[in-house]
Design an enzyme around this catalytic site. Structure first.
Site, mmCIF file in Angstrom:
data_model
loop_
_atom_site.group_PDB
_atom_site.id
_atom_site.type_symbol
_atom_site.label_atom_id
_atom_site.label_comp_id
_atom_site.label_asym_id
_atom_site.label_seq_id
_atom_site.Cartn_x
_atom_site.Cartn_y
_atom_site.Cartn_z
ATOM 1 C CB SER A 190 -9.545 -2.321 9.269
ATOM 2 O OG SER A 190 -8.968 -2.829 10.466
ATOM 3 C CG HIS A 218 -9.881 0.599 6.554
ATOM 4 N ND1 HIS A 218 -9.411 -0.257 5.606
ATOM 5 C CD2 HIS A 218 -9.054 0.719 7.561
ATOM 6 C CE1 HIS A 218 -8.120 -0.731 5.929
ATOM 7 N NE2 HIS A 218 -8.122 -0.342 7.498
ATOM 8 C CE LYS A 249 -5.348 1.162 5.633
ATOM 9 N NZ LYS A 249 -5.086 1.836 6.770
HETATM 10 C C1 LIG Z 1 -4.322 2.109 7.842
HETATM 11 C C2 LIG Z 1 -4.626 2.877 8.929
HETATM 12 C C3 LIG Z 1 -3.668 3.950 9.553
HETATM 13 C C4 LIG Z 1 -2.394 4.087 8.958
HETATM 14 O O1 LIG Z 1 -2.238 4.730 7.898
HETATM 15 P P1 LIG Z 1 -0.832 5.040 7.452
HETATM 16 O O2 LIG Z 1 -1.010 6.292 6.505
HETATM 17 O O3 LIG Z 1 -0.467 3.783 6.466
HETATM 18 O O4 LIG Z 1 0.224 5.230 8.577
HETATM 19 C C5 LIG Z 1 -4.414 4.947 10.367
HETATM 20 N N1 LIG Z 1 -5.770 4.604 11.016
HETATM 21 C C6 LIG Z 1 -6.140 3.536 10.445
HETATM 22 C C7 LIG Z 1 -7.824 3.361 10.970
HETATM 23 C C8 LIG Z 1 -6.020 2.914 9.355
HETATM 24 O O5 LIG Z 1 -6.674 2.002 8.943
#
Ligand SMILES: *Cc1c(COP(=O)(O)O)cnc(C)c1O
Length: 415
Positions: A190, A218, A249
């Site tokens: 990210s 992502h 996301k």
């Molecule tokens: C955002 C993210 C998470 C967490 O996701 P949530 O569902 O908001 O807990 C986990 N792993 C990665 C790589 C992320 O970018």
């Protein structure tokens, strides 16, 4: 009084230290839905400002899409507000099973289990499927939630340099005596927006008899020709043993996550993963929303195609304007500024110009690699991107960094 003045003072000092180091986080209050343009109150108490949002994970622009909102309303009416129970007691509805089935189809795996979040999926999966006889070998830049999940598991831990396949191979050889080996990586990273070389990783895993886990948070919904994720992009669909991902996301942006992959591993999570067993699951309206998201994405690739062309346009035009970008081909486009203070000043000036972006600096990114991370969305129309580009160019001119090399910028501002 247990929370004595001395105790309080130590906590006040900790908070003050964060302020002094310039790493105290201040949130901006959004007074609108999450979209290409949002209304923001910042600093707290300031009048609302309409700004173009280039820092959300709303990759597919589904966070406030009318069809998704309508589906969530229907879910609310049909299955209620909440479950008031964990899954294995009386917290599983037909729609939870349906979403699991649809995720399995979407990702091309064997089975799927929902978690309250991907953070929870990562917190639960390792301990559920590995034991003391095993080893977890992770990329050194994996997401914080994977690091925490790894910590909770009794298997041995090791790591390899970011995306360094030679180093991974050395580690696989080193651990050839272990019962199970699990290689762990993010699909798309990210901070830099780079994609893990899953084709090469799978090849190594096959050669050395290891399993592989990919966190595709992502990527899910938009990376790969039909948006299935990095395994599609890298041509290894069906070969990833465990995929963890989020619904928070690209896939609607509400909340929830899952573990998807080999059916025995998924079943072990259902039997043993603690965040699954001891935490409430995804609320019915959100489940209904995500099902609708998967319907939209399975019917047409229009949104991921628009995202891809938006991101290409953004990279190309920022580069032509003379900015230094972190190379890549994902909707995460980091604009490199190198100096921490410059990244903060730049973000503040962008906000004044009507563009909401965040400057990242050490310790979130390595020392001397401060940046503005931009994230492009299918919700952006050309006029949003053009206006955002104009703002970047105007602020870039102000700080005289356009067309400058990294060394020139560092000479002007330090690192
Ligand atoms: C955002 C993210 C998470 C967490 O996701 P949530 O569902 O908001 O807990 C986990 N792993 C990665 C790589 C992320 O970018």
């Amino acid at each position: 009084m247990a929370y004595s003045d001395t105790v309080r003072a130590t906590y006040q000092q900790q908070l003050q230290d964060l302020q002094d180091k310039g790493i105290f986080k201040i949130e901006r209050y959004i007074h609108s839905v999450q979209d290409a343009e949002i209304e923001v109150e910042f600093p707290p108490g300031a009048p609302l400002k309409k700004v173009i949002n280039v820092c959300a994970n709303n990759y597919l622009g589904l966070s406030s899409h009318p069809d998704v909102v309508a589906a969530a309303h229907e879910g609310l009416d049909a299955r209620g507000y909440g479950m008031s129970s964990v899954r294995f007691i009386c917290g599983t509805q037909d729609i939870h099973k349906e979403l699991e089935k649809r995720m399995t189809e979407f990702l091309g795996t064997e089975d799927t289990i929902l978690f309250p979040s991907c953070m929870d999926a990562n917190a639960g999966v390792f301990e559920a499927v590995l034991g003391e006889e095993d080893v977890m070998i992770s990329d050194r830049l994996v997401h914080a939630s994977l690091i925490d999940g790894i910590r909770l598991c009794k298997a041995m831990t090791d790591s390899f340099k970011h995306a360094d396949m030679k180093h991974l191979e050395e580690k696989l050889i080193l651990h050839s005596d272990k019962r199970h080996k699990l290689v762990i990586t993010d699909g798309v990273y990210s901070m830099d927006g780079d994609t893990a070389p899953l084709d090469k990783m799978v090849e190594l895993c096959e050669k050395y008899n290891a399993m592989i886990l990919v966190d595709d948070s992502h990527s899910s919904g938009f990376i790969g020709k039909t948006g299935r994720g990095t395994h599609e992009k890298c041509g290894v669909m069906g070969k990833i043993d465990i995929i963890t991902t989020t619904f928070g996301k690209g896939l609607g942006g509400a909340s929830g996550g899952c573990v998807s992959g080999r059916k025995e591993l998924v079943e072990l999570c259902r039997q043993k993963a603690r965040p699954y067993l001891f935490s409430n699951t995804i609320a019915p309206p959100v489940v209904a929303g995500v099902i609708n998201v998967l319907e939209i994405l399975s019917a047409t690739t229009e949104r991921r195609d628009k995202l891809e062309s938006n991101a290409d346009w953004w990279r190309k035009n920022l580069t032509e304007a003379g900015f230094i970008l972190q190379p890549g081909d994902t909707p995460i486009v980091p604009v490199m500024l190198f100096n921490a203070k410059l990244s903060q000043d730049f973000a503040r000036d962008l906000f004044a110009e009507g563009v909401y972006a965040i400057g990242f600096f050490f310790p979130v990114v390595p020392q001397g690699k401060a940046r503005i991370r931009t994230q492009i969305s299918a919700a952006h129309d050309m006029h949003h991107l053009e206006k955002a580009l104009d703002a970047f160019i105007k602020v870039g001119r102000k700080y005289d960094i356009l067309g400058k090399t990294k060394n020139e910028i560092m000479a002007m501002y330090g690192n």
